[in-house]
Design a protein around this motif. Sequence first.
Motif, mmCIF file in Angstrom:
data_model
loop_
_atom_site.group_PDB
_atom_site.id
_atom_site.type_symbol
_atom_site.label_atom_id
_atom_site.label_comp_id
_atom_site.label_asym_id
_atom_site.label_seq_id
_atom_site.Cartn_x
_atom_site.Cartn_y
_atom_site.Cartn_z
ATOM 1 N N CYS A 42 3.746 2.651 -6.386
ATOM 2 C CA CYS A 42 4.977 2.618 -5.627
ATOM 3 C C CYS A 42 5.945 1.621 -6.265
ATOM 4 O O CYS A 42 5.570 0.502 -6.604
ATOM 5 C CB CYS A 42 4.664 2.204 -4.191
ATOM 6 S SG CYS A 42 6.108 1.878 -3.178
ATOM 7 N N CYS A 74 6.269 -1.556 -3.693
ATOM 8 C CA CYS A 74 5.205 -2.487 -3.326
ATOM 9 C C CYS A 74 4.002 -2.430 -4.257
ATOM 10 O O CYS A 74 3.014 -3.119 -4.039
ATOM 11 C CB CYS A 74 4.749 -2.250 -1.884
ATOM 12 S SG CYS A 74 3.775 -0.755 -1.702
ATOM 13 N N HIS A 123 1.621 -0.273 -4.678
ATOM 14 C CA HIS A 123 0.378 0.354 -4.257
ATOM 15 C C HIS A 123 0.362 1.809 -4.739
ATOM 16 O O HIS A 123 1.400 2.368 -5.077
ATOM 17 C CB HIS A 123 0.204 0.274 -2.734
ATOM 18 C CG HIS A 123 -0.265 -1.069 -2.287
ATOM 19 N ND1 HIS A 123 0.607 -2.119 -2.126
ATOM 20 C CD2 HIS A 123 -1.505 -1.530 -2.001
ATOM 21 C CE1 HIS A 123 -0.085 -3.185 -1.746
ATOM 22 N NE2 HIS A 123 -1.374 -2.855 -1.664
ATOM 23 N N CYS A 164 3.916 6.517 -0.104
ATOM 24 C CA CYS A 164 3.184 5.258 -0.150
ATOM 25 C C CYS A 164 2.711 4.942 1.263
ATOM 26 O O CYS A 164 3.515 4.713 2.161
ATOM 27 C CB CYS A 164 4.092 4.130 -0.657
ATOM 28 S SG CYS A 164 3.306 2.502 -0.528
ATOM 29 N N ALA A 165 1.383 4.954 1.450
ATOM 30 C CA ALA A 165 0.830 4.723 2.781
ATOM 31 C C ALA A 165 1.034 3.273 3.200
ATOM 32 O O ALA A 165 0.980 2.933 4.370
ATOM 33 C CB ALA A 165 -0.657 5.066 2.809
ATOM 34 N N TYR A 166 1.289 2.402 2.217
ATOM 35 C CA TYR A 166 1.392 0.977 2.479
ATOM 36 C C TYR A 166 2.762 0.591 3.043
ATOM 37 O O TYR A 166 2.860 -0.065 4.065
ATOM 38 C CB TYR A 166 1.107 0.219 1.188
ATOM 39 C CG TYR A 166 0.752 -1.228 1.417
ATOM 40 C CD1 TYR A 166 -0.525 -1.581 1.861
ATOM 41 C CD2 TYR A 166 1.684 -2.234 1.186
ATOM 42 C CE1 TYR A 166 -0.848 -2.897 2.081
ATOM 43 C CE2 TYR A 166 1.357 -3.558 1.404
ATOM 44 C CZ TYR A 166 0.082 -3.892 1.848
ATOM 45 O OH TYR A 166 -0.233 -5.194 2.061
ATOM 46 N N CYS A 167 3.834 1.017 2.362
ATOM 47 C CA CYS A 167 5.173 0.630 2.826
ATOM 48 C C CYS A 167 5.986 1.812 3.330
ATOM 49 O O CYS A 167 7.109 1.654 3.810
ATOM 50 C CB CYS A 167 5.933 -0.107 1.725
ATOM 51 S SG CYS A 167 6.529 0.979 0.424
ATOM 52 N N GLU A 219 -6.179 0.874 -10.571
ATOM 53 C CA GLU A 219 -5.899 0.062 -9.401
ATOM 54 C C GLU A 219 -6.914 -1.080 -9.258
ATOM 55 O O GLU A 219 -6.546 -2.218 -9.041
ATOM 56 C CB GLU A 219 -5.921 0.959 -8.156
ATOM 57 C CG GLU A 219 -5.552 0.258 -6.874
ATOM 58 C CD GLU A 219 -4.053 0.118 -6.658
ATOM 59 O OE1 GLU A 219 -3.287 0.283 -7.634
ATOM 60 O OE2 GLU A 219 -3.652 -0.173 -5.525
ATOM 61 N N ASN A 232 -8.423 5.112 -4.438
ATOM 62 C CA ASN A 232 -7.100 5.489 -4.910
ATOM 63 C C ASN A 232 -7.136 6.691 -5.849
ATOM 64 O O ASN A 232 -8.101 6.911 -6.558
ATOM 65 C CB ASN A 232 -6.441 4.303 -5.613
ATOM 66 C CG ASN A 232 -5.785 3.375 -4.631
ATOM 67 O OD1 ASN A 232 -5.025 3.825 -3.771
ATOM 68 N ND2 ASN A 232 -6.120 2.093 -4.713
#
Lengths: 95, 408
Positions: B5, B8, B10, B23-26, B74, B95
Amino acid sequence: MTAQDVLSIIMGAGVGIGIAFWIAASILEKRNNVGDSHGETYLYSNDVMVTDKEKLQDALHPKLKEYIQRVEPEAPKYPTAPNSKEQVKRTGQIK
Amino acid sequence: MATLCKNCNHALVFEPALGKLYCAYCGSQFAAEDVESDSKKYRENERVLTRDEVFGDDETYEEFLESYVYTCSECGGEISIHGTEVSTTCIYCGNPNVVFSRVAKEMTPDYIIPFSVTREQALRYVQQMISKSVLLPKELKALNVNDIKGIYLPYWVVNANHEEAAVVQVRGGSAVSKYTYHGRKGYMTIKNFPLDGCRMLSDESSTCLEPFDLSAMRKFDEDYLLGFYSNSSDITYEEMYLATERRAKEIYESTIKKEFGKNAERICAESHQTAILNDYKYAMFPVWFITYRCEGKPNTILINGQTGKIVGAVPWNKKAFKWITIISGIVLGVVLTLLLRGIVSALGAPETGKDSASSITGQFILGFGSLFGMLFATVASIKMAKVKKLLQLTQSDKMFHFVKKRQG
Ligand SMILES: [Zn+2]
Ligand SMILES: [Zn+2]
């Protein structure tokens, strides 16, 4: 009840099982069998051109053999005909 | 090899519901063509170690196909890849990783149809399919899915010319024999015929996944693979030819048979030529593989990841099937017999003697009845064979291993 009565009931049951089997199989085919079909013919070809029709006498008639010889079977035609046991490559990669 | 991403750092995955990388994170979203995947650069120059080079020649490792080892970008974990796989997930961090370097440029597809059916939808379709089925074995009352994987399968999209002279055997129309024979010579073209490029997957199952809507094909981009599994093609030119030839014959012959309607019996002789044109394309098509266990066997249901078409058979309780058929058959048979006898005696047959109602009924059932009974039973057997064949594919070990031999 005569012997004939018994016989007709037994035979009748046989017929009944035949019909019941048919009904049960039809239901199973409809409900437990999903997606057993492939793409319709028209998706890939809608331009079949019949150029020649002929009525032939019977299956043993020599004309039947002659008829199908109007298209000569050939060796498989591959795009650029590399070795047939080779893995398919993208067109641009065939040397 | 993961694509990160921009906001961020990820790992991104392709999200079918959005048709974008997510992006599941942000929560950021990106179009596939807007991100620069590491694997694009990676595949140009990196050499990959085979499993043998990393672990030595391990006897316990039974895989018959070659296997390769990569490093997860990752977390640094080792990713092992079999034969023709090109994307997978890391078993350590979960990932997505695309490992195109091995197959290199020459096996990069021309096109891709991205997944549009989501994982949740695929699961729901299977649940619906099972709840609609009859005579479910007990253990299927509550579905317990063991495994669900979205796999991009390699397809060759083929155009071909086909010429054929065939003789159709037709019922009736002749005083001297039961059949007449009609020669039909002609030609046709095949356009955009999708041909499965995986040897491991049987043609019977992959053709059932048709049709795919090719108008949704996009230019290939590795990023569509993120979060999914994928394979590259391993079929030979011969296999490509045979599959195309088979389908071309089928199309030509079913078309000429249509002229004779129901009277067309079969094609009794033919000769043909099929030529694959040089403009075939390499593409990846999305398929969900969902596995659950039943009766000690893995059952793998396939779902077209573009259209949602389900392919598979649901096992049934064979004992219950047998007894329901027999008992309802006997009841039906007795009712029919009594009914028939009632009708015959109502029509005024004498009550006693040779021509009694029961005797006439008995004779009738013996004659016509058993004939009908056998006819019904034959049609039923054909239907059963069809269902059993698909169930066999659903429960085949080959299919199970095709899905199972992947990480994650
Ligand atoms: Zn992010
Ligand atoms: Zn990892």
